[in-house]
Design a protein around this motif. Structure first.
Motif, mmCIF file in Angstrom:
data_model
loop_
_atom_site.group_PDB
_atom_site.id
_atom_site.type_symbol
_atom_site.label_atom_id
_atom_site.label_comp_id
_atom_site.label_asym_id
_atom_site.label_seq_id
_atom_site.Cartn_x
_atom_site.Cartn_y
_atom_site.Cartn_z
ATOM 1 N N GLU A 125 4.933 3.607 -5.708
ATOM 2 C CA GLU A 125 5.663 3.552 -4.421
ATOM 3 C C GLU A 125 6.837 4.579 -4.271
ATOM 4 N N ILE A 126 7.397 4.624 -3.027
ATOM 5 C CA ILE A 126 8.480 5.500 -2.664
ATOM 6 C C ILE A 126 9.616 4.598 -2.242
ATOM 7 N N GLN A 162 8.257 1.582 -0.392
ATOM 8 C CA GLN A 162 7.454 1.670 0.425
ATOM 9 C C GLN A 162 6.003 1.961 -0.532
ATOM 10 N N PRO A 163 5.137 0.839 -0.700
ATOM 11 C CA PRO A 163 4.052 0.936 -1.732
ATOM 12 C C PRO A 163 3.084 2.308 -1.312
ATOM 13 N N VAL A 164 2.396 2.843 -1.998
ATOM 14 C CA VAL A 164 1.576 3.931 -1.791
ATOM 15 C C VAL A 164 0.085 3.078 -1.929
ATOM 16 N N MET A 195 10.515 8.571 -6.483
ATOM 17 C CA MET A 195 9.014 8.436 -6.449
ATOM 18 C C MET A 195 8.795 7.512 -7.905
ATOM 19 N N VAL A 196 8.011 6.590 -7.841
ATOM 20 C CA VAL A 196 7.753 5.531 -8.961
ATOM 21 C C VAL A 196 6.568 5.665 -9.234
ATOM 22 N N TYR A 197 6.374 6.089 -10.763
ATOM 23 C CA TYR A 197 5.010 6.246 -11.306
ATOM 24 C C TYR A 197 4.645 5.227 -12.453
ATOM 25 N N GLU A 198 3.421 4.708 -12.184
ATOM 26 C CA GLU A 198 3.197 3.406 -13.178
ATOM 27 C C GLU A 198 1.749 3.521 -13.516
ATOM 28 N N PHE A 199 1.651 3.341 -14.906
ATOM 29 C CA PHE A 199 0.330 3.114 -15.182
ATOM 30 C C PHE A 199 0.151 1.646 -16.120
#
Length: 238
Positions: free
Chosen positions: A81-82, A106-108, A193-197
């Motif tokens: 998401e941003i 804001q989901p990507v 910027m949000v990164y997730e695994f």
């Protein structure tokens, strides 16, 4: 009293290893920054979208090696998401100009092909050492750069003027002028910027990330939060 002390010591031994394993990216000293290089034409030309191409850099500012999931392979960067940050003033009839600070997530939308690729590759993360190419070991002071391109629906914050407009006859001419010139839409002052695994949807073992942290400890630390998710959030990008 003796029993309570014994329980406290027992809990300390149980909780301490978990706390040592579960450390977020920020706690490990990871810093993620982004710089806009250019904007390509959006693929969805019919939609009201923002398009970005960013140069993202992860730097290890900590004291230990950190294991990263390579963000430049076929399963994608992990962008989740941003978070748009709005910092603006609005006019209110009784208070005058009021300062606002608002974060809007804001989901990507994830590419289904990348999701399928990650599902296939998840099995290789269960070994006794970080898989080559699929992971990056970042030593202290080292950095890694990758490119990020994405499209999202445009996000705006509108000042709410309906109540004020209905009371125009009750305010001065100067106030009316302020109302008229302040109804323009507000664009974000910055975004993160949000990164997730997360391996949970693709593997039978829900504790895979925690176990990976233990197995790979001699190679570096894995940024795994208390919820068992690998997450990295960038610094504000303007």
């Amino acid at each position: 009293m003796k029993r309570e002390v014994t329980i406290a010591i027992f809990l300390l031994f149980v909780i301490a290893p978990i706390s040592a394993i579960c450390q977020s990216a920020s706690e490990l000293g990871l810093r993620l920054e982004g710089k806009s290089e250019h904007c390509r034409e959006p693929e969805r030309k019919e939609a009201d979208v923002d398009c970005y191409t960013l140069r993202m850099t992860i730097e290890n500012q900590g004291s230990e090696p950190v294991i990263l999931i390579n963000p430049s392979l076929a399963y994608g960067t992990g962008l989740k998401e941003i978070i748009y940050h709005f910092d603006y003033n609005s006019y209110e009839l009784r208070k005058g100009f009021v300062h606002h600070v608002v974060d809007v997530p804001q989901p990507v939308v994830t590419d289904p092909n990348k999701v399928a690729n990650f599902k296939e590759m998840a099995q290789f993360f269960g070994g006794d050492r970080p898989p080559e190419n699929m992971t990056i070991i970042l030593q202290p002071i080292e950095s890694y750069t990758f490119e990020e391109s994405f499209e999202v629906e445009k996000v705006f914050r509108y000042s709410s003027w309906e109540n004020i407009r209905s009371q125009k006859d009750k305010v001065t001419g100067r106030d009316i002028h302020s109302i008229e010139t302040s109804t323009q839409r507000e664009t974000p002052s910055s975004f993160k910027m949000v990164y997730e695994f997360s391996f949970m949807p693709y593997v039978a073992d829900p504790d895979l990330l925690e176990k990976m942290s233990q197995r790979w400890r001699r190679y570096g630390r894995l940024p795994v939060g208390t919820n068992g998710t690998y997450t990295i959030t960038s610094e504000p990008i303007r």
